[in-house]
Scaffold this motif. Structure first.
Motif, mmCIF file in Angstrom:
data_model
loop_
_atom_site.group_PDB
_atom_site.id
_atom_site.type_symbol
_atom_site.label_atom_id
_atom_site.label_comp_id
_atom_site.label_asym_id
_atom_site.label_seq_id
_atom_site.Cartn_x
_atom_site.Cartn_y
_atom_site.Cartn_z
ATOM 1 N N SER A 187 -6.969 0.820 -0.020
ATOM 2 C CA SER A 187 -5.701 0.662 0.975
ATOM 3 C C SER A 187 -5.776 1.949 1.826
ATOM 4 C CB SER A 187 -4.368 0.808 -0.072
ATOM 5 O OG SER A 187 -4.115 1.952 -0.733
ATOM 6 N N SER A 188 -6.280 3.077 1.339
ATOM 7 C CA SER A 188 -6.323 4.238 2.189
ATOM 8 C C SER A 188 -7.412 4.030 3.399
ATOM 9 C CB SER A 188 -6.951 5.584 1.559
ATOM 10 O OG SER A 188 -8.162 5.421 1.119
ATOM 11 N N PHE A 192 -6.411 4.214 7.002
ATOM 12 C CA PHE A 192 -6.845 5.100 7.916
ATOM 13 C C PHE A 192 -7.091 4.390 9.269
ATOM 14 C CE2 PHE A 192 -11.029 6.453 9.739
ATOM 15 C CZ PHE A 192 -11.119 7.732 9.694
ATOM 16 N N LEU A 193 -7.796 3.130 9.156
ATOM 17 C CA LEU A 193 -8.083 2.418 10.503
ATOM 18 C C LEU A 193 -6.832 2.196 11.335
ATOM 19 C CD1 LEU A 193 -10.518 -0.107 9.007
ATOM 20 C CD2 LEU A 193 -11.020 1.706 10.246
ATOM 21 N N ASP A 194 -5.654 2.154 10.922
ATOM 22 C CA ASP A 194 -4.416 1.610 11.355
ATOM 23 C C ASP A 194 -4.160 2.402 12.465
ATOM 24 O OD1 ASP A 194 -3.662 -1.028 10.867
ATOM 25 O OD2 ASP A 194 -2.106 -0.259 9.464
ATOM 26 N N PRO A 195 -4.057 3.774 12.564
ATOM 27 C CA PRO A 195 -3.574 4.543 13.792
ATOM 28 C C PRO A 195 -4.707 5.209 14.484
ATOM 29 C CG PRO A 195 -3.534 5.826 11.668
ATOM 30 C CD PRO A 195 -3.998 4.561 11.187
ATOM 31 N N GLY A 330 -3.799 7.676 3.233
ATOM 32 C CA GLY A 330 -4.807 7.194 4.145
ATOM 33 C C GLY A 330 -4.499 7.754 5.870
ATOM 34 N N PRO A 331 -3.403 7.192 6.501
ATOM 35 C CA PRO A 331 -2.975 7.947 7.722
ATOM 36 C C PRO A 331 -2.742 9.017 7.874
ATOM 37 C CG PRO A 331 -1.636 5.839 6.899
ATOM 38 C CD PRO A 331 -2.577 6.291 5.743
#
Length: 395
Positions: A187-188, A192-195, A330-331
């Motif tokens: 999930s991290s 991480f990829l999202d933003p 993650g983010p």
């Protein structure tokens, strides 16, 4: 938010509060699912989430400053609580309704999660450009609210007695602890990829903003297509689950090393390579995520947890809580590392987390397998001794 006087740090905290309250809600609702009732929890969660999504669309009407920021926090927190209730209850209801095909059902539903990831950004962008800020949120919130009468009619009522076991007993099971590491690492990776990935693509390849969403399609589609397959295999051949968990994380780690790619590999960053890596990453994510729920559930039953809605609630809440931890970390770490060491190294460090969790899971299964082999000869010997002692009496 910037126009309303919120700093970048404050904006990050507003988004981060969602994952934090989702974590807390998952733990609480998982524990008290039987007391509240699975169907009521699901419907109430949808009502809360749909209602505050509509409210989120009118926040731009509030005065700038503390009032706007406070309401942003409040709306996001309530949304997280509603979402946590709905997801915890829905996973429990599905596992109760299809006890022999848990992974297949959950994997099939991930098709719709993937569709949401694919359709959401372009649809939201179109509504935003055509009608302004309010309409995407009001439209989506109303869709969720319209689903409530349908689910009131369709969903069955499941009743069960409260269980004796707690989250603490579940978490302290060694296998569950290692699976928790798998869930948080994956999930991290998504968090991480999202933003950050969109920023990297815009900067590196000079793509128009409208094309950035297409880059994510590879990840979303491959995950949506592969999830039902891994769910079916997990149910039909349970012995494959451990291999899915291990190799799914190892492949994910390799994908993150190649996202940049990491400078020590001396591979030139190219758009086609990035899209290919995201496609493989979607498949490896499905390989790792789908078997976690049935594996935790079977481990709980092997260790004395009763079969019923109470245990399903604990497992659903536990899964949601672990996923929220990764979605929060993650983010946060990704944004920090992106600023300090750049996307290439930040992605490699993120991949290292997946690598370590995959290796740890592999070592645990090796130890478990060795322990099982050692115990088998002892059991055979004991059985022979018992029969020998009983033979004279039988004669």
């Amino acid at each position: 938010a910037e126009k309303k006087g919120a700093s970048n740090t404050m904006i990050g905290m507003i988004f981060g509060s969602y994952a934090l309250f989702n974590l807390l809600a998952s733990l609480v609702f998982g524990k008290y699912l039987v007391h509240i009732g699975a169907k009521f929890m699901f419907i109430a969660g949808m009502f809360l989430s749909g209602g505050v999504t509509v409210l989120f669309g009118v926040l731009d009407q509030l005065p700038a400053g503390p009032v706007f920021i406070t309401m942003c926090f409040l709306v996001r927190m309530i949304d997280a609580i509603g979402f946590g209730a709905a997801i915890t209850a829905s996973s429990s209801i599905l596992a109760k309704a299809f006890p022999n095909n848990v992974a297949t059902i959950l994997g099939s539903l991930e098709v719709f999660s993937g569709l949401g990831l694919v359709v959401g950004p372009p649809l939201g962008g179109f509504l935003y450009q055509s009608f302004g800020y309010e309409v995407p949120f009001i439209f989506l919130g109303c869709i969720v609210l319209l689903m409530i009468p349908l689910n009131l009619c369709i969903l069955p009522n499941y009743e069960s007695d409260p269980g004796e076991h707690s989250f603490w007993k579940l978490v302290t099971l060694p296998k569950v602890s290692f699976i928790a590491l798998i869930i948080t690492s994956l999930s991290s990776c998504f968090g991480f990829l999202d933003p950050i990935l969109s920023l990297f693509v815009l900067e590196k390849f000079n793509l128009p903003a409208g094309y950035v969403g297409l880059v994510f399609l590879g990840l979303a589609l491959s995950y949506a297509i592969s999830s039902p397959l891994f769910g079916l295999l997990s149910d039909k051949m349970p012995h494959l689950r451990k291999w899915f968990l291990i190799f799914g994380n190892l492949i994910t780690a390799g994908c993150f090393m190649l996202l940049g790619p990491v400078p020590i590999l001396n591979i030139k960053s190219q758009l086609w390579l990035l899209v290919l890596v995201l496609v493989v990453n979607g498949i490896s994510a499905g390989m790792s995520i789908i078997p976690t729920f049935p594996e935790i559930l079977s481990c709980a039953h092997e260790n004395g947890f009763e079969e019923g809605l109470s245990t399903l609630g604990l497992v659903s809440g536990f899964f949601g809580a672990m996923w929220s931890i990764g979605a929060f970390v993650g983010p946060l770490l990704g944004g920090f590392m992106y600023e300090k060491i750049g996307f290439e190294w930040a992605a490699a460090v993120q991949g290292l987390w997946a690598l370590l969790s995959g290796l740890a899971m592999g070592l645990f299964y090796l130890q478990e397998n060795a322990r099982t082999r050692r115990s088998k000869p002892q059991n055979i010997t004991a059985t022979e001794e018992e029969r020998t002692a009983l033979l004279p009496n039988e004669i």
